[in-house]
Design a protein around this motif. Sequence first.
Motif, short mmCIF file in Angstrom:
data_model
loop_
_atom_site.label_atom_id
_atom_site.label_comp_id
_atom_site.label_asym_id
_atom_site.label_seq_id
_atom_site.Cartn_x
_atom_site.Cartn_y
_atom_site.Cartn_z
N ARG A 98 0.83 -1.19 0.00
CA ARG A 98 0.00 0.00 0.00
C ARG A 98 0.87 1.24 0.00
O ARG A 98 1.83 1.32 0.77
N ARG A 99 0.55 2.21 -0.84
CA ARG A 99 1.26 3.48 -0.87
C ARG A 99 0.29 4.57 -0.45
O ARG A 99 -0.68 4.84 -1.14
N ALA A 100 0.55 5.17 0.70
CA ALA A 100 -0.43 6.13 1.22
C ALA A 100 0.22 7.08 2.20
O ALA A 100 1.32 6.83 2.71
N LEU A 101 -0.47 8.15 2.45
CA LEU A 101 -0.08 9.09 3.49
C LEU A 101 -0.95 8.86 4.71
O LEU A 101 -2.16 8.68 4.58
N TYR B 31 -1.82 9.53 -9.15
CA TYR B 31 -2.29 9.07 -7.84
C TYR B 31 -3.48 9.91 -7.40
O TYR B 31 -3.41 11.14 -7.39
N TYR B 35 -10.32 10.70 1.30
CA TYR B 35 -10.21 10.72 2.75
C TYR B 35 -11.55 11.17 3.33
O TYR B 35 -12.30 11.90 2.70
N LEU B 45 -7.76 7.58 5.33
CA LEU B 45 -7.79 7.16 3.93
C LEU B 45 -8.86 6.11 3.70
O LEU B 45 -8.90 5.08 4.40
N TYR B 48 -7.69 4.47 -2.58
CA TYR B 48 -6.79 5.22 -3.41
C TYR B 48 -6.58 4.49 -4.73
O TYR B 48 -6.94 3.33 -4.89
N VAL B 50 -3.53 4.26 -8.00
CA VAL B 50 -2.21 4.65 -8.51
C VAL B 50 -2.23 4.86 -10.02
O VAL B 50 -1.19 5.17 -10.60
N ASP B 56 -7.18 0.51 -4.71
CA ASP B 56 -6.85 -0.29 -3.53
C ASP B 56 -7.50 0.34 -2.32
O ASP B 56 -7.87 1.52 -2.31
N GLN B 57 -7.65 -0.50 -1.27
CA GLN B 57 -8.30 -0.05 -0.06
C GLN B 57 -7.34 0.72 0.84
O GLN B 57 -6.15 0.42 0.90
N GLY B 58 -7.92 1.68 1.55
CA GLY B 58 -7.17 2.39 2.55
C GLY B 58 -7.50 1.89 3.94
O GLY B 58 -7.78 0.70 4.13
N GLU B 59 -7.51 2.79 4.89
CA GLU B 59 -7.70 2.44 6.29
C GLU B 59 -9.16 2.12 6.63
O GLU B 59 -9.45 1.25 7.45
#
Lengths: 113, 115
Positions: A98-101, B31, B35, B45, B48, B50, B56-59
């Motif tokens: 995963r690439r994220a901030l 990208y 949020y 997040l 997101y 790319v 793809d999934q975030g948090e």
Amino acid sequence: TQLLEQSPQFLSIQEGENLTVYCNSSSVFSSLQWYRQEPGEGPVLLVTVVTGGEVKKLKRLTFQFGDARKDSSLHITAAQTGDTGLYLCAQFHMDTGRRALTFGSGTRLQVQP
Amino acid sequence: NAGVTQTPKFQVLKTGQSMTLQCAQDMNHEYMSWYRQDPGMGLRLIHYSVGAGITDQGEVPNGYNVSRSTTEDFPLRLLSAAPSQTSVYFCASSRDLSYSNQPQHFGDGTRLSIL
């Protein structure tokens, strides 16, 4: 999961005062960004710090990256009402592909005239 | 000089309704991300992308879907709105995040209330 902690959560000061806000991580940063968000708007990037011990200045704002790259601070000299806003630090991470901030919860600054 | 444009700015929904939050950028950024911002919790997040065709999934992805059919657009879909999804939603874009110091460009947000 890497956590970013910001302190203080809230700060109310008079115009002309100095202040420092902090950002701390449970692990080493590869780089750190500071953003400012004004009411009703999205965050806007202020600075990116990459190297341990790095100091960057943006007019009255001084950003410092800790030597161990696990903490950062933002110092404002002679605050003005225009500095009012939410200050966010953000850390880039890349784990399990995963690439994220990841953002801290922010410091809300109110500068009174 | 549009940057990142989000629509609508405000929306009120009833529980169970579905809707799509729109996000478009004109900077040819690879990208893009979504949020949500809740009081005292910073930005979390959701999803997101790319690049076109890759998401793809975030948090906090549950209850949200995304797709990326073009470089410019990255819509966020709420499948069946719940009161817990009341929040301010921000879309952001940047150049490829392979380099960690790319700035994120944010839209002005969508304020969503679920009754």
